[in-house]
Design an enzyme around this catalytic site. Structure first.
Site, PDB file in Angstrom:
ATOM      1  N   ASP A 153      39.509  34.252  47.417  1.00  0.00           N
ATOM      2  CA  ASP A 153      38.702  35.398  48.202  1.00  0.00           C
ATOM      3  C   ASP A 153      38.380  34.617  49.507  1.00  0.00           C
ATOM      4  O   ASP A 153      38.284  35.549  50.463  1.00  0.00           O
ATOM      5  CB  ASP A 153      37.296  35.310  47.253  1.00  0.00           C
ATOM      6  CG  ASP A 153      37.707  35.532  45.978  1.00  0.00           C
ATOM      7  OD1 ASP A 153      38.199  36.537  45.514  1.00  0.00           O
ATOM      8  OD2 ASP A 153      37.213  34.584  45.071  1.00  0.00           O
ATOM      9  N   HIS A 171      33.728  34.846  41.374  1.00  0.00           N
ATOM     10  CA  HIS A 171      35.168  35.539  41.695  1.00  0.00           C
ATOM     11  C   HIS A 171      35.103  36.938  40.931  1.00  0.00           C
ATOM     12  O   HIS A 171      35.591  37.249  39.761  1.00  0.00           O
ATOM     13  CB  HIS A 171      36.380  34.747  41.187  1.00  0.00           C
ATOM     14  CG  HIS A 171      37.414  35.451  41.261  1.00  0.00           C
ATOM     15  ND1 HIS A 171      38.068  35.747  42.627  1.00  0.00           N
ATOM     16  CD2 HIS A 171      38.300  35.996  40.535  1.00  0.00           C
ATOM     17  CE1 HIS A 171      39.191  36.398  42.564  1.00  0.00           C
ATOM     18  NE2 HIS A 171      39.431  36.555  40.983  1.00  0.00           N
TER      19      HIS A 171
HETATM   20  P1  NAD Z   1      50.131  35.954  33.027  1.00  0.00           P
HETATM   21  O1  NAD Z   1      49.565  37.023  31.831  1.00  0.00           O
HETATM   22  O2  NAD Z   1      51.438  36.426  33.552  1.00  0.00           O
HETATM   23  O3  NAD Z   1      50.343  34.478  32.497  1.00  0.00           O
HETATM   24  C1  NAD Z   1      49.027  33.730  31.676  1.00  0.00           C
HETATM   25  C2  NAD Z   1      49.724  33.026  30.803  1.00  0.00           C
HETATM   26  O4  NAD Z   1      48.716  32.127  30.189  1.00  0.00           O
HETATM   27  C3  NAD Z   1      50.657  33.586  29.619  1.00  0.00           C
HETATM   28  O5  NAD Z   1      51.869  33.084  29.560  1.00  0.00           O
HETATM   29  C4  NAD Z   1      49.951  33.283  28.451  1.00  0.00           C
HETATM   30  O6  NAD Z   1      50.815  33.173  27.161  1.00  0.00           O
HETATM   31  C5  NAD Z   1      49.091  31.963  28.784  1.00  0.00           C
HETATM   32  N1  NAD Z   1      47.899  31.613  27.875  1.00  0.00           N
HETATM   33  C6  NAD Z   1      47.087  32.560  27.567  1.00  0.00           C
HETATM   34  N2  NAD Z   1      46.435  31.848  26.794  1.00  0.00           N
HETATM   35  C7  NAD Z   1      46.694  30.786  26.955  1.00  0.00           C
HETATM   36  C8  NAD Z   1      45.780  29.472  26.436  1.00  0.00           C
HETATM   37  N3  NAD Z   1      44.773  29.442  25.783  1.00  0.00           N
HETATM   38  N4  NAD Z   1      46.329  28.038  26.594  1.00  0.00           N
HETATM   39  C9  NAD Z   1      47.551  28.037  27.336  1.00  0.00           C
HETATM   40  N5  NAD Z   1      48.284  29.203  27.868  1.00  0.00           N
HETATM   41  C10 NAD Z   1      47.715  30.412  27.515  1.00  0.00           C
HETATM   42  O7  NAD Z   1      48.715  36.044  33.745  1.00  0.00           O
HETATM   43  P2  NAD Z   1      48.683  35.376  35.390  1.00  0.00           P
HETATM   44  O8  NAD Z   1      49.061  36.758  36.207  1.00  0.00           O
HETATM   45  O9  NAD Z   1      49.396  34.224  35.470  1.00  0.00           O
HETATM   46  O10 NAD Z   1      46.955  35.090  35.592  1.00  0.00           O
HETATM   47  C11 NAD Z   1      46.400  34.099  34.738  1.00  0.00           C
HETATM   48  C12 NAD Z   1      45.112  34.329  34.916  1.00  0.00           C
HETATM   49  O11 NAD Z   1      44.683  34.077  36.179  1.00  0.00           O
HETATM   50  C13 NAD Z   1      44.342  35.578  34.667  1.00  0.00           C
HETATM   51  O12 NAD Z   1      43.168  35.429  33.802  1.00  0.00           O
HETATM   52  C14 NAD Z   1      44.156  36.413  35.931  1.00  0.00           C
HETATM   53  O13 NAD Z   1      43.119  37.435  35.933  1.00  0.00           O
HETATM   54  C15 NAD Z   1      43.446  35.130  36.586  1.00  0.00           C
HETATM   55  N6  NAD Z   1      43.796  35.473  38.154  1.00  0.00           N
HETATM   56  C16 NAD Z   1      42.436  34.593  38.660  1.00  0.00           C
HETATM   57  C17 NAD Z   1      42.634  34.739  40.270  1.00  0.00           C
HETATM   58  C18 NAD Z   1      41.445  33.957  40.942  1.00  0.00           C
HETATM   59  O14 NAD Z   1      41.237  34.254  42.180  1.00  0.00           O
HETATM   60  N7  NAD Z   1      40.500  33.135  40.174  1.00  0.00           N
HETATM   61  C19 NAD Z   1      43.537  35.437  40.807  1.00  0.00           C
HETATM   62  C20 NAD Z   1      44.555  36.137  40.199  1.00  0.00           C
HETATM   63  C21 NAD Z   1      44.605  35.897  38.694  1.00  0.00           C
HETATM   64  C1  LMR Z   2      42.662  38.634  41.778  1.00  0.00           C
HETATM   65  O1  LMR Z   2      41.371  38.438  42.380  1.00  0.00           O
HETATM   66  O2  LMR Z   2      43.528  38.991  42.323  1.00  0.00           O
HETATM   67  C2  LMR Z   2      42.333  38.611  40.371  1.00  0.00           C
HETATM   68  O3  LMR Z   2      41.302  37.969  40.027  1.00  0.00           O
HETATM   69  C3  LMR Z   2      42.352  40.028  39.706  1.00  0.00           C
HETATM   70  C4  LMR Z   2      42.524  40.145  38.097  1.00  0.00           C
HETATM   71  O4  LMR Z   2      41.606  40.784  37.718  1.00  0.00           O
HETATM   72  O5  LMR Z   2      43.362  39.331  37.595  1.00  0.00           O
END
Ligand code: NAD
Ligand code: LMR
Length: 328
Positions: free
Chosen positions: A161, A189
């Site tokens: 952010d 977030h």
């Molecule tokens: P993704 O679905 O591609 O990958 C997530 C992986 O985590 C999968 O391979 C899944 O099998 C694994 N997983 C699920 N539960 C698990 C557990 N208990 N232990 C270990 N592994 C586990 O998702 P992504 O695009 O990599 O995103 C991951 C997370 O990050 C999501 O929750 C998304 O919303 C979040 N995210 C946060 C931000 C931020 O700014 N904070 C930004 C983007 C995404």
């Molecule tokens: C982002 O800010 O890009 C992510 O947290 C969005 C999402 O819901 O995974």
């Protein structure tokens, strides 16, 4: 050469994992003189474990000089063993028909278990960054589930952010993003976050005065930054991954190696600063030095800002209340 440190990454076979692990192994997170051992966790599902094996094969094929070892596992006690850094990326995504409360409780289970495992086996100085959403509340749950670790070791990712806010300001002012100093994002977030450029400067000049247009702040900047995650999902059909991994690298690098007096935003357990109740996992402006972060103090909070900071605080308090029974 330094002794290797252990870096645990959960969700290692996911999208963010794929953008993150190679950069950690190449030294972009902890420095080009810091060998790392990657300890990668995935769910105990054949497809996920197979994908993780594939990622490990690719890591091997990079022949990174700093990659001193690798572990791939479905057991948090193995992944977090002696971990110096833990990036908790894996989380349960929102499925069809799933309400926010369902999402919170599905993730509460994951982050309770992972908090307990960190508590049991990680280094006592482990630096934990929670990326998986809802990041602030997941970090809060992990922190509460690890009573033997200092609460301040647990952080949530607001850096994406922060970086998004900086890029919007750079585009508006026509100045390089690297010139923007003393910017922050308060709170959760989520779209309620409050990106705040009142104190920001470019070449010593006030960004607020350079922009001069309060309506742009309220009607363009805040909604653009707040809803950027959703805009990326709408455009890509997938949530942000490379930019999220980049922000995770920035967060950990700055925490570990310091910010040279510059402000960054971290989601951290409040110490009561700025009237945010103690323990709430909230985005604050911080500086980092010698592996420690310190909240920037003494900023004036005007009425508009207080209102925005309270909206995002109230959302965090509601999330906290929704999972309280799971932490009891
Ligand atoms: P993704 O679905 O591609 O990958 C997530 C992986 O985590 C999968 O391979 C899944 O099998 C694994 N997983 C699920 N539960 C698990 C557990 N208990 N232990 C270990 N592994 C586990 O998702 P992504 O695009 O990599 O995103 C991951 C997370 O990050 C999501 O929750 C998304 O919303 C979040 N995210 C946060 C931000 C931020 O700014 N904070 C930004 C983007 C995404
Ligand atoms: C982002 O800010 O890009 C992510 O947290 C969005 C999402 O819901 O995974």
């Amino acid at each position: 050469m330094k002794a290797p440190v252990r870096v645990a990454v959960t969700g290692a076979a996911g999208q963010i994992g794929y953008s993150l692990l190679f950069r950690i192994a190449s030294g972009e997170m902890l420095g080009k003189d810091q060998p790392v051992i990657l300890q990668m966790l995935e769910i105990p599902n054949e497809k996920a474990q197979q994908a993780l094996q594939g990622v490990m094969m690719e890591l091997e094929d990079c022949a990174f000089p700093l990659l001193a070892g690798m572990v791939g596992t479905d057991d948090a006690m193995v992944a977090f063993k002696d971990a110096d850094y833990a990036l908790l990326v894996g989380a349960r995504p929102r499925g069809p028909g799933m309400e926010r409360a369902d999402l919170l409780s599905a993730n509460a289970e994951i982050f309770t278990a992972q908090g307990k495992a960190l508590n049991a086996v990680a280094s006592r100085d482990v630096k934990v960054l929670v990326v998986g959403n809802p990041a602030n509340t997941n970090a809060y749950i992990a922190m509460k589930s690890a009573p033997d670790l200092p609460a301040g070791n647990f952080t949530a990712m607001l850096r994406l952010d922060h970086n998004r806010a900086a890029s919007q300001i750079a585009a508006k002012t026509g100045k390089p993003v690297s010139a923007i100093k003393t910017l922050t994002v308060w709170g959760n977030h989520s779209p309620t976050m409050y990106a705040d450029y009142r104190f920001a400067t470019i070449g010593g000049e006030s960004v607020k005065e350079m922009i001069g247009d309060e309506a742009w702040n309220r009607d363009v900047f805040l909604p653009t930054v707040g809803k950027r995650g959703a805009a990326i999902i709408a455009a890509r059909g997938l949530s942000s991954a490379a930019s999220a991994a980049n922000a995770a690298i920035d967060h950990m690098r700055d925490w570990a190696l310091g910010t040279n007096g510059e402000w960054v935003t971290m989601g951290i357990p409040s110490d009561g600063s700025y009237g945010i109740p103690e323990g709430v996992m909230y985005g604050f402006p911080v500086t980092c030095e010698n592996g420690k972060y310190t909240i920037v103090q003494g900023l004036e909070i005007d009425e508009f800002s207080r209102e925005r900071m309270n909206v995002t605080l109230n959302e965090l308090e509601e999330e906290r209340a929704a999972v309280a029974h799971l932490l009891a």
